[in-house]
Design a protein around this motif. Structure first.
Motif, short mmCIF file in Angstrom:
data_model
loop_
_atom_site.label_atom_id
_atom_site.label_comp_id
_atom_site.label_asym_id
_atom_site.label_seq_id
_atom_site.Cartn_x
_atom_site.Cartn_y
_atom_site.Cartn_z
N ILE A 63 0.94 -1.14 -0.12
CA ILE A 63 0.04 0.07 -0.02
C ILE A 63 0.89 1.22 -0.06
N GLU A 64 2.04 1.32 0.75
CA GLU A 64 2.85 2.36 0.73
C GLU A 64 3.53 2.65 -0.51
N ALA A 65 3.74 1.51 -1.37
CA ALA A 65 4.43 1.74 -2.65
C ALA A 65 3.41 2.24 -3.67
N GLU A 66 2.17 1.59 -3.44
CA GLU A 66 1.16 2.33 -4.45
C GLU A 66 0.85 3.73 -3.95
N ILE A 67 0.89 4.30 -2.78
CA ILE A 67 0.59 5.50 -2.32
C ILE A 67 2.04 6.52 -2.91
N ALA A 68 3.05 5.97 -2.72
CA ALA A 68 4.02 6.68 -3.50
C ALA A 68 4.33 6.86 -4.73
N ALA A 69 3.89 5.81 -5.28
CA ALA A 69 3.78 5.88 -7.11
C ALA A 69 2.46 6.96 -7.21
N GLU A 70 1.45 6.88 -6.69
CA GLU A 70 0.46 7.76 -6.90
C GLU A 70 0.87 9.36 -6.73
N ARG A 71 1.67 9.53 -5.61
CA ARG A 71 2.10 10.83 -5.21
C ARG A 71 3.32 11.19 -6.14
N GLU A 72 4.09 10.30 -6.93
CA GLU A 72 4.94 10.73 -8.02
C GLU A 72 4.17 11.20 -9.20
#
Length: 324
Positions: free
Chosen positions: A240-249
């Motif tokens: 989930i953290e990786a998905e959030i980081a990708a969305e933020r980027e």
């Protein structure tokens, strides 16, 4: 005489100022009283550095401007039709004595609220204004009247209090000292109620956390065997953290490519200049790096030392032969 007014940012105001031979009167810093139809009144608080001191934020619509002294042509008031006046934001500061009154009326209880009767009516607020008066036509035909353009100073942030406005707003608040509990106790009671009920909703569902299978395995199992559940939760949270980081980027990339955004301005005006400066510095460093001779190898240094020793020996023999 009362007359309808226009705002100074109206296109006609600029045309009047450009026209030559037009009889106009420009007045600046006129002390006036605003008629404001109050639409909302909210209790707000200052920051921590001001000990969260309360104040009132008032919003409304400008309905009239009454100068302290009559304007040219006997104009005593400028009026605006509903929907035509500018928006007014005013901030009312309580003095220390008024804060004592509010505390006595239950300010620190949960039932304390702003009174309803202070909205939906017209208030008279002090202000300063610039005015431009356009005289009637030279023919002075019947029905001709001067045109007045106004500009209110700080109309989006009027600062008022008891002394300047004459309104003691603390007196409008009802007494809630006996019909509410202290706010700190109310917060504790609310938190306790949530803890005792099922009102707390998890941020992630069991499906998202992957707990369906793990929970079945844990039921009836020994405590040491609960490690797979923790591992599953950790893996899912990392995903989930990786998905959030990708969305933020992705969001930041879209913002950087969108014209007018802060990120876009940074990329065009700051990052680009820094990139060019970095490239120029690298280009300047390359010639200097080419000029630096490489350090000799170990074998080369040994050869140089041996050669130096041989030269010294030769010098000593020569000196002896010359002295003989």
């Amino acid at each position: 005489m009362r007359t309808a007014g226009l705002t100074m940012n109206d296109v006609w105001a600029h045309r009047v100022l450009r026209e030559r031979g037009v009889d106009t009167y420009r007045l600046e810093g006129v002390t006036a009283e605003l008629g404001v139809m109050v639409e909302s009144l909210d209790l707000m608080y200052r920051g921590k550095e001001e000990n969260y001191r309360p104040y009132l934020h008032m919003t409304g619509e400008l309905r009239s401007v009454t100068p302290a002294k009559a304007l040219p042509f006997g104009i005593s008031q400028v009026t605006y039709s509903p929907g035509q006046g500018e928006k007014v934001d005013a901030f009312y500061e309580f003095d220390d004595q008024q804060l004592v009154v509010l505390a006595g009326k239950g300010y620190f209880t949960s039932g304390f609220a702003v009174p309803d009767q202070v909205t939906g009516i017209e208030w008279e607020l002090p202000a300063t204004a610039d005015m431009l008066v356009l005289a009637p036509s030279g023919a002075q035909t019947e029905g001709d009247a001067p045109v007045v353009f106004t500009q209110i100073h700080d109309i989006g942030g009027l600062e008022i209090d008891l002394e300047s406005s004459g309104y003691d707003l603390a007196g409008y608040f009802a007494d809630h000292s006996k019909d509410g509990v202290p706010r700190a106790e109310a917060v504790v009671d609310t938190r306790g109620l949530k803890a005792r009920s099922d009102a707390i909703n998890s941020l992630f569902t069991e499906d998202e956390l992957g707990l369906d299978a793990e929970v079945k395995q844990v039921v009836g199992a020994a405590v040491p065997e609960a490690a797979p559940v923790a591992d599953g939760m950790s893996a899912r949270l990392q995903q989930i953290e990786a998905e959030i980081a990708a969305e933020r980027e992705q969001y930041q990339t879209e913002r950087a490519s969108t014209e007018g955004t802060t990120e876009n301005l940074y990329q065009e005006r700051v990052a680009a200049a820094l990139h060019r400066a970095g490239e120029q510095e690298l280009q300047e460093q390359e010639p200097r790096q080419r000029e630096v001779k490489p350090a000799p190898s170990l074998d080369e240094r040994k050869r140089q030392v041996s050669q130096r020793a041989a030269d010294l020996d030769f010098g000593e023999d020569g000196e002896q032969s010359l002295g003989s």
